[in-house]
Design a protein around this motif. Structure first.
Motif, PDB file in Angstrom:
ATOM      1  N   PRO A  32       9.112  49.665  40.514  1.00 49.51           N
ATOM      2  CA  PRO A  32      10.451  49.523  39.946  1.00 49.51           C
ATOM      3  C   PRO A  32      11.244  50.829  39.820  1.00 49.51           C
ATOM      4  N   SER A  33      10.589  51.920  39.510  1.00 52.52           N
ATOM      5  CA  SER A  33      11.311  53.180  39.302  1.00 52.52           C
ATOM      6  C   SER A  33      11.478  53.995  40.586  1.00 52.52           C
ATOM      7  N   SER A  34      11.150  53.425  41.741  1.00 55.08           N
ATOM      8  CA  SER A  34      11.224  54.173  43.008  1.00 55.08           C
ATOM      9  C   SER A  34      12.644  54.394  43.495  1.00 55.08           C
ATOM     10  N   GLY A  35      13.570  53.595  43.029  1.00 56.55           N
ATOM     11  CA  GLY A  35      14.948  53.704  43.499  1.00 56.55           C
ATOM     12  C   GLY A  35      15.224  52.835  44.711  1.00 56.55           C
ATOM     13  N   ALA A  36      14.214  52.136  45.195  1.00 54.46           N
ATOM     14  CA  ALA A  36      14.372  51.245  46.347  1.00 54.46           C
ATOM     15  C   ALA A  36      14.452  49.805  45.856  1.00 54.46           C
ATOM     16  N   ARG A  37      15.527  49.118  46.229  1.00 54.62           N
ATOM     17  CA  ARG A  37      15.657  47.715  45.847  1.00 54.62           C
ATOM     18  C   ARG A  37      14.834  46.815  46.757  1.00 54.62           C
ATOM     19  N   SER A  38      14.598  47.305  47.987  1.00 62.08           N
ATOM     20  CA  SER A  38      13.782  46.567  48.952  1.00 62.08           C
ATOM     21  C   SER A  38      13.185  47.567  49.936  1.00 62.08           C
ATOM     22  N   ALA A  39      12.327  47.069  50.826  1.00 64.67           N
ATOM     23  CA  ALA A  39      11.723  47.932  51.832  1.00 64.67           C
ATOM     24  C   ALA A  39      12.784  48.557  52.733  1.00 64.67           C
ATOM     25  N   ALA A  40      13.919  47.895  52.882  1.00 65.98           N
ATOM     26  CA  ALA A  40      15.007  48.417  53.723  1.00 65.98           C
ATOM     27  C   ALA A  40      15.628  49.686  53.133  1.00 65.98           C
ATOM     28  N   ASP A  41      15.357  49.967  51.874  1.00 69.61           N
ATOM     29  CA  ASP A  41      15.889  51.155  51.213  1.00 69.61           C
ATOM     30  C   ASP A  41      14.959  52.359  51.307  1.00 69.61           C
TER      31      ASP A  41
END
Length: 69
Positions: A32-41
Motif C-alpha cells: 500500500p505505501s509503495s506509491g503504485a496503484r497497480s503494476a502499471a505504475d
C-alpha cells in the motif's frame, strides 16, 4: 512511480525478462505505501552485466546452463 533496477547476468534467457518484471511489478503494487496503484505504475529496467564480470562466493560466474535459473 516506483522504479526498480535489476542488475543480473546477461546470460538470462529472453523469456525471463517479462516474467521477472511482472512478478516484481505485482509485488510492489501490492504494498500500500509503495506509491503504485497497480503494476502499471511500476517502472522496471534491467542492466545486463557481462558474464565475466560476475562472481559468486568469490568464484567467477560463467552463466547459466540451458534451462537453468
Amino acid at each position: 512511480m516506483p522504479t526498480i533496477h535489476v542488475a543480473w547476468s546477461a546470460s538470462r534467457p529472453p523469456e525471463a525478462y517479462p516474467l521477472v518484471a511482472r512478478a516484481i511489478a505485482e509485488a510492489v503494487a501490492g504494498v500500500p505505501s509503495s506509491g503504485a496503484r497497480s503494476a502499471a505504475d511500476v517502472l522496471i529496467y534491467f542492466d545486463d552485466l557481462p558474464v565475466g564480470d560476475l562472481y559468486v562466493d568469490g568464484v567467477r560466474f560463467d552463466g547459466f546452463e540451458e534451462g537453468g535459473a
